[in-house]
Design a protein around this motif. Structure first.
Motif, PDB file in Angstrom:
ATOM      1  N   UNK A 105      -5.311 -42.110  11.588  1.00  9.01           N
ATOM      2  CA  UNK A 105      -5.170 -40.891  10.878  1.00  9.01           C
ATOM      3  C   UNK A 105      -6.303 -39.852  11.459  1.00  9.01           C
ATOM      4  N   UNK A 106      -7.430 -40.040  11.499  1.00  8.53           N
ATOM      5  CA  UNK A 106      -8.796 -39.109  11.821  1.00  8.53           C
ATOM      6  C   UNK A 106      -8.821 -39.007  13.534  1.00  8.53           C
ATOM      7  N   UNK A 107      -8.337 -39.804  14.447  1.00  7.21           N
ATOM      8  CA  UNK A 107      -8.818 -39.630  15.747  1.00  7.21           C
ATOM      9  C   UNK A 107      -8.292 -38.335  16.341  1.00  7.21           C
ATOM     10  N   UNK A 108      -7.225 -37.915  15.891  1.00  6.34           N
ATOM     11  CA  UNK A 108      -6.658 -36.723  16.801  1.00  6.34           C
ATOM     12  C   UNK A 108      -6.870 -35.333  15.909  1.00  6.34           C
ATOM     13  N   UNK A 109      -7.573 -35.554  14.614  1.00  7.89           N
ATOM     14  CA  UNK A 109      -7.673 -34.411  13.615  1.00  7.89           C
ATOM     15  C   UNK A 109      -9.161 -33.675  14.183  1.00  7.89           C
ATOM     16  N   UNK A 110      -9.262 -32.132  14.221  1.00  4.37           N
ATOM     17  CA  UNK A 110     -10.350 -31.574  14.778  1.00  4.37           C
ATOM     18  C   UNK A 110     -10.957 -31.398  13.180  1.00  4.37           C
ATOM     19  N   UNK A 155     -22.619 -35.960  13.268  1.00  2.20           N
ATOM     20  CA  UNK A 155     -21.279 -35.462  13.252  1.00  2.20           C
ATOM     21  C   UNK A 155     -21.298 -34.125  12.879  1.00  2.20           C
ATOM     22  N   UNK A 156     -22.148 -33.410  12.083  1.00  3.36           N
ATOM     23  CA  UNK A 156     -21.870 -32.115  11.540  1.00  3.36           C
ATOM     24  C   UNK A 156     -22.692 -31.232  12.831  1.00  3.36           C
ATOM     25  N   UNK A 162     -18.940 -26.975  18.292  1.00  4.81           N
ATOM     26  CA  UNK A 162     -17.595 -26.923  18.860  1.00  4.81           C
ATOM     27  C   UNK A 162     -16.386 -27.513  17.960  1.00  4.81           C
ATOM     28  N   UNK A 163     -15.161 -26.878  18.313  1.00  2.00           N
ATOM     29  CA  UNK A 163     -14.146 -27.544  17.558  1.00  2.00           C
ATOM     30  C   UNK A 163     -13.809 -28.961  18.459  1.00  2.00           C
ATOM     31  N   UNK A 180     -22.946 -29.560  22.923  1.00  2.13           N
ATOM     32  CA  UNK A 180     -21.659 -28.756  23.250  1.00  2.13           C
ATOM     33  C   UNK A 180     -21.195 -27.615  22.939  1.00  2.13           C
ATOM     34  N   UNK A 181     -22.065 -26.674  23.085  1.00  2.00           N
ATOM     35  CA  UNK A 181     -22.219 -25.254  22.664  1.00  2.00           C
ATOM     36  C   UNK A 181     -21.297 -24.406  23.560  1.00  2.00           C
ATOM     37  N   UNK A 182     -20.789 -24.946  24.411  1.00  2.00           N
ATOM     38  CA  UNK A 182     -19.730 -23.998  25.078  1.00  2.00           C
ATOM     39  C   UNK A 182     -18.437 -24.504  25.737  1.00  2.00           C
ATOM     40  N   UNK A 183     -17.565 -24.300  26.036  1.00  2.00           N
ATOM     41  CA  UNK A 183     -16.240 -24.925  26.572  1.00  2.00           C
ATOM     42  C   UNK A 183     -16.623 -25.551  27.789  1.00  2.00           C
ATOM     43  N   UNK A 184     -17.442 -25.241  28.695  1.00  2.00           N
ATOM     44  CA  UNK A 184     -17.919 -25.726  30.016  1.00  2.00           C
ATOM     45  C   UNK A 184     -18.743 -27.178  29.621  1.00  2.00           C
TER      46      UNK A 184
END
Length: 232
Positions: A105-110, A155-156, A162-163, A180-184
């Motif tokens: 249920x949760x693995x693919x949810x953002x 986790x928080x 990032x999403x 993980x503060x940027x897409x790169x």
């Protein structure tokens, strides 16, 4: 004897009240897109918001709500639930055990922390009062910051930057990633392996040692109304 397959459900997106010249109506926002629902669908979605339930538990919440609101039953509860899943407003997870269903249920949810967005906190607060029937005093009490466990705080901290999906959060913990503060940085940290993609990350993390602790942390944050789930 074959084990009975488990299925769990939860709501995706967040409630928003849209005002027009003719009045107001509720919608659910998923990935910035508005979805209107009839009263029966909104009732089922509201039941599953901040809950992780099987079909029997959904029915237990639904029956008294159906009677109290005097809803018009345009379809069976099963069909209504299936329609919400098809529309992407409710997620479903399946597994041979409760935990496997929870992970599926949760693995693919953002994961979206409510505390990061004042508008989101506001509409979430309104949803609790208008749709859930929670008193103002109780809603205010629920929104007071709860003390997080070490795993929940981790986790928080990641989700505020990032999403990330639950599977991506598990990979972060596995690799000791904290920035993980940027897409790169997300791509370099999580997807430097040529075999890893956003589509297969859930399967890759099934054998992770961190899977259990992170999945349960995400579930607890949901149940404590600290996060909502999104799709991208």
């Amino acid at each position: 004897m074959k084990m009975r397959r488990r299925t769990l459900y939860t709501a995706v997106g967040h409630f928003k009240k849209v005002k027009t010249q003719d009045g107001a109506y509720p919608v659910v926002l998923v990935n910035r897109q508005e979805y209107r629902m009839d009263p029966q669908e909104m009732a089922v979605w509201s039941i599953l918001n901040w809950r992780l339930l099987n079909a029997q538990c959904v029915e237990e919440y639904y029956e008294p709500m159906f009677r109290a609101l005097m809803l018009e039953e345009r379809r069976t509860l099963e069909n209504c639930l299936g329609r919400l899943v098809t529309r992407g407003l409710v997620a479903a997870g399946h597994g041979e055990t409760d935990f496997e269903a929870l992970y599926d249920l949760l693995s693919s949810l953002y994961v979206v922390p409510i505390s990061t967005s004042l508008p989101l906190r506001t509409v979430t607060f309104l949803k609790m009062i208008l749709l859930d029937g929670v008193s103002f005093a109780r809603a205010k009490q629920i929104f007071q910051k709860a003390r997080l466990s070490e795993g929940e705080a981790r986790v928080m901290a990641l989700a505020r930057q990032a999403l990330l999906s639950t599977a991506e959060l598990i990979r972060c913990v596995d690799l000791g990633v904290t920035d993980v503060s940027s897409d790169d940085k997300v791509m370099d940290a999580l997807y430097s392996d040529a075999d890893a993609t956003s589509d297969n990350m859930g399967d890759l993390m099934r054998s992770s040692q961190s899977r259990g602790s992170v999945t349960l942390s995400v579930a607890n944050l949901c149940l404590h109304r600290q996060i909502i789930f999104e799709r991208v």
